[in-house]
Design a protein around this motif. Structure first.
Motif, PDB file in Angstrom:
ATOM      1  N   ARG A  23       0.820  -1.205   0.000  1.00 22.41           N
ATOM      2  CA  ARG A  23       0.000   0.000   0.000  1.00 22.41           C
ATOM      3  C   ARG A  23       0.858   1.262   0.000  1.00 22.41           C
ATOM      4  O   ARG A  23       0.464   2.300  -0.543  1.00 22.41           O
ATOM      5  CB  ARG A  23      -0.944  -0.002   1.204  1.00 22.41           C
ATOM      6  N   ALA A  24       2.047   1.182   0.597  1.00 20.58           N
ATOM      7  CA  ALA A  24       2.900   2.355   0.748  1.00 20.58           C
ATOM      8  C   ALA A  24       3.246   3.011  -0.577  1.00 20.58           C
ATOM      9  O   ALA A  24       3.437   4.231  -0.640  1.00 20.58           O
ATOM     10  CB  ALA A  24       4.183   1.982   1.495  1.00 20.58           C
ATOM     11  N   SER A  25       3.333   2.236  -1.647  1.00 28.11           N
ATOM     12  CA  SER A  25       3.696   2.799  -2.948  1.00 28.11           C
ATOM     13  C   SER A  25       2.492   2.912  -3.876  1.00 28.11           C
ATOM     14  O   SER A  25       2.652   3.131  -5.075  1.00 28.11           O
ATOM     15  CB  SER A  25       4.770   1.936  -3.610  1.00 28.11           C
ATOM     16  N   SER A  26       1.285   2.783  -3.319  1.00 23.66           N
ATOM     17  CA  SER A  26       0.064   2.860  -4.121  1.00 23.66           C
ATOM     18  C   SER A  26      -0.618   4.203  -3.916  1.00 23.66           C
ATOM     19  O   SER A  26      -0.237   5.007  -3.059  1.00 23.66           O
ATOM     20  CB  SER A  26      -0.894   1.733  -3.726  1.00 23.66           C
ATOM     21  N   ASP A  27      -1.673   4.434  -4.690  1.00 22.92           N
ATOM     22  CA  ASP A  27      -2.455   5.659  -4.532  1.00 22.92           C
ATOM     23  C   ASP A  27      -3.216   5.683  -3.209  1.00 22.92           C
ATOM     24  O   ASP A  27      -3.696   6.749  -2.791  1.00 22.92           O
ATOM     25  CB  ASP A  27      -3.452   5.801  -5.687  1.00 22.92           C
ATOM     26  N   LEU A  73       7.210  -6.151  -9.298  1.00 23.11           N
ATOM     27  CA  LEU A  73       7.393  -5.243 -10.428  1.00 23.11           C
ATOM     28  C   LEU A  73       6.272  -4.215 -10.504  1.00 23.11           C
ATOM     29  O   LEU A  73       6.501  -3.056 -10.878  1.00 23.11           O
ATOM     30  CB  LEU A  73       7.462  -6.041 -11.732  1.00 23.11           C
ATOM     31  N   VAL A  74       5.066  -4.608 -10.139  1.00 20.50           N
ATOM     32  CA  VAL A  74       3.938  -3.683 -10.183  1.00 20.50           C
ATOM     33  C   VAL A  74       4.046  -2.635  -9.085  1.00 20.50           C
ATOM     34  O   VAL A  74       3.919  -1.428  -9.335  1.00 20.50           O
ATOM     35  CB  VAL A  74       2.608  -4.453 -10.081  1.00 20.50           C
ATOM     36  N   ARG A  75       4.294  -3.070  -7.857  1.00 21.03           N
ATOM     37  CA  ARG A  75       4.290  -2.096  -6.754  1.00 21.03           C
ATOM     38  C   ARG A  75       5.489  -1.155  -6.818  1.00 21.03           C
ATOM     39  O   ARG A  75       5.429  -0.039  -6.283  1.00 21.03           O
ATOM     40  CB  ARG A  75       4.221  -2.796  -5.398  1.00 21.03           C
ATOM     41  N   THR A  76       6.583  -1.562  -7.475  1.00 26.39           N
ATOM     42  CA  THR A  76       7.733  -0.669  -7.641  1.00 26.39           C
ATOM     43  C   THR A  76       7.683   0.095  -8.948  1.00 26.39           C
ATOM     44  O   THR A  76       8.629   0.808  -9.291  1.00 26.39           O
ATOM     45  CB  THR A  76       9.048  -1.467  -7.567  1.00 26.39           C
ATOM     46  N   LYS A  77       6.569  -0.064  -9.681  1.00 22.92           N
ATOM     47  CA  LYS A  77       6.336   0.659 -10.944  1.00 22.92           C
ATOM     48  C   LYS A  77       7.408   0.333 -11.994  1.00 22.92           C
ATOM     49  O   LYS A  77       7.777   1.184 -12.792  1.00 22.92           O
ATOM     50  CB  LYS A  77       6.286   2.170 -10.703  1.00 22.92           C
ATOM     51  N   ARG A  78       7.848  -0.908 -12.031  1.00 20.66           N
ATOM     52  CA  ARG A  78       8.906  -1.300 -12.961  1.00 20.66           C
ATOM     53  C   ARG A  78       8.458  -2.355 -13.965  1.00 20.66           C
ATOM     54  O   ARG A  78       9.278  -2.894 -14.701  1.00 20.66           O
ATOM     55  CB  ARG A  78      10.125  -1.819 -12.192  1.00 20.66           C
ATOM     56  N   LEU A  79       7.183  -2.669 -13.991  1.00 26.27           N
ATOM     57  CA  LEU A  79       6.711  -3.726 -14.875  1.00 26.27           C
ATOM     58  C   LEU A  79       6.987  -3.395 -16.330  1.00 26.27           C
ATOM     59  O   LEU A  79       7.572  -4.211 -17.064  1.00 26.27           O
ATOM     60  CB  LEU A  79       5.216  -3.965 -14.667  1.00 26.27           C
TER      61      LEU A  79
END
Length: 515
Positions: A227-231, A465-471
């Motif tokens: 959640r920390a790296s989400s909206d 990869l999704v939560r770090t925005k690297r996908l």
């Protein structure tokens, strides 16, 4: 009449109307699954009934080789990452190359199975509360059901974003026919509430296959990290992750296994490092009751890898070559994860480049090398949802995000690397080396890479990869021709659900007129 029948089929994931009763042995929590059919109002009478309902909720996490944790959720996360590839499964090739759409069978099946498990958990939460039984035992059963519900909604919010939030038993299709999507923040809040309750009630130990305090706290730490790296982020999410991870690491019931293979192998299920596992081999027959990961990850036409003469694998789940190349040859985890050579049917020793499907096979996490009597489908490891090494790396990442690479953060990641370096304590080769002197960004990269190697093919890579925005950048680097885009950070809501319920808004980028 036809429309009603169609709606019933489409919404079955949101309306599990048949109670599955499971009689479990004392030695193995999910050993048998005879099915009975009783009207709910006539069934929930005593503690035995409550226990049967609880086991039915656990069964919702996977009941047959084609269901939730048994297969389908992994197809959604293995293939659309840079981790796994399938030479043989046509529908899943669409997941791998990002040509899938909202009609894809796995997107629909995961949604359906997820809500079936949620409804089973809701049955326990709602109906066990009314039973006259020992109050402590009652609360423990409810806590286990809420752990299951929290786990399912955590999968759901990461896969689909904000989804319908159902916290009471569904008894009729019309109960959910017009439901709307909750926000991601609301779903996360429910997950946090469920897992917080569970972590305060569950015991530190339990029968094999059941949730414990360590499982609930460890999963809750992962929720805060995600959640920390989400909206939907809240300001203290990283700190809450770090603190909970520290609590789990300090629990005397859990420790890192000295040998990496003892932490991951099928012969070592429910070990001290394991926090929560789904039982993949609880029924030896029929074949359809097991996970198929063991058979699917064995290389095709390579013999002698399982005891029975002539048995071989199917090469349905193999490693992306670029992902395989992330593993250094000196790293013990490479030989513990992959089959890279074998004997073919002609008696020739061949490397993976000469396999029928020439890819390294990530089989050793799902094949029981010690088994001697079961058929190939049953050579399965349990699916480990969460283990302590993951918690170490979560704490390292959270601490780095809070204050950079502190000594405590280095201690976490270096403990994982030390275990890989020391193998069983007798074979030190200096690799992987101790980390030090990194910037905050460098440490962030190091943790992500360590997670890839340590937790490969355990169901975490796509989520990381999704939560770090690297996908997108990671897939494009491996496959420049793949049409991966920002919309792929979420899967589409299944098309059938949108047809039946116009109140369900599709995710961005997935509408028919959007690219």
């Amino acid at each position: 009449m036809v429309m009603k029948k169609t709606r019933n089929n489409i919404l079955k994931g949101l309306a599990s109307l048949v109670l599955v009763l499971v009689l479990a042995s004392c030695e193995k929590f999910l050993e048998e699954t005879p099915h009975s059919f009783l009207a709910p109002e006539n069934y929930y009478q005593n503690a035995d009934d409550a226990f049967s309902a609880l086991v039915g909720a656990y069964v919702g996490l996977g009941d047959g080789a084609n269901t939730f944790l048994a297969r389908r959720v992994h197809y959604l996360t293995w293939f659309p990452s840079d981790e796994a590839y399938t030479p043989t499964l046509a529908a899943q090739r669409q997941l791998d190359n990002f040509s899938f759409n909202a009609d894809h069978e796995d997107i629909r099946n995961v949604w359906t199975h997820m809500y079936d498990a949620i409804n089973r958990a809701n049955i326990v939460v709602g109906r066990v509360a009314t039973i006259n039984m020992d109050e402590d035992l009652k609360q423990r059963y409810i806590a286990e059901a809420r752990f299951i519900r929290g786990l399912c909604y955590f999968y759901g919010v990461r896969l689909y974003g904000g989804i319908p939030l159902i916290t009471a038993e569904v008894t009729a299709v019309d109960d959910v026919a017009d439901i709307t999507r909750a926000t991601a923040a609301e779903v996360y809040a429910q997950v946090v509430d469920d897992l917080t309750f569970a972590s305060g009630v569950l015991p530190p130990t339990n029968q094999q296959g059941r949730a414990t305090q360590g499982a609930a706290k460890g999963l809750l730490a992962k929720v805060f990290l995600t959640r920390a790296s989400s909206d939907a982020a809240e300001s203290n999410d990283y700190q809450r992750c770090a603190d909970l991870a520290a609590e789990v690491i300090a629990m005397p019931e859990h420790r890192l296994m000295p040998n990496y293979q003892d932490a991951i192998g099928a012969a070592n299920k429910f070990n001290a490092e394991s926090l929560f596992e789904w039982q993949a081999d609880r029924i030896l027959t029929p074949v359809g009751k097991q996970s198929v990961f063991g058979q699917f990850t064995l290389p095709r036409d390579i013999v002698g890898l399982v005891p029975e003469a002539g048995q071989t694998g199917e090469s349905q789940i193999v490693s992306e070559i670029a992902f395989f190349n992330r593993y250094d040859d000196r790293d013990y985890r490479k030989e513990s994860t992959f089959i890279t050579a074998g004997t073919n049917r002609q008696g020739e020793e061949v490397g993976w480049q000469q396999f029928t499907f020439p890819f390294p096979a990530p089989a050793w996490k799902y094949v029981d090398r010690t088994a001697t009597t079961r058929n190939a489908y049953a050579f399965n490891a349990n699916y480990v949802v969460l283990r302590l090494a993951d918690v170490y790396l979560m704490r390292a990442e959270a601490l780095n995000e809070i204050g950079g690479p502190t000594e405590a953060a280095y201690n976490m990641i270096n403990a994982i690397r030390e275990r890989a370096r020391n193998r069983d304590g007798n074979n030190q080769n200096g690799y992987p080396e101790i980390l030090s002197g990194l910037t905050k960004e460098g440490f962030r990269d190091a943790v992500l890479e360590e997670r890839a190697i340590e937790l490969g093919f355990e169901g975490h890579r796509w989520f990381d990869l999704v939560r770090t925005k690297r996908l997108v950048e990671t897939i494009k680097a491996a496959h420049p021709d793949y049409q991966v885009a920002e919309k792929h950070y979420l899967f589409p809501i299944p098309a059938d659900e949108l047809i039946i319920n116009p109140n369900l808004e599709q995710n961005p980028g997935w509408k028919a007129n959007e690219n």
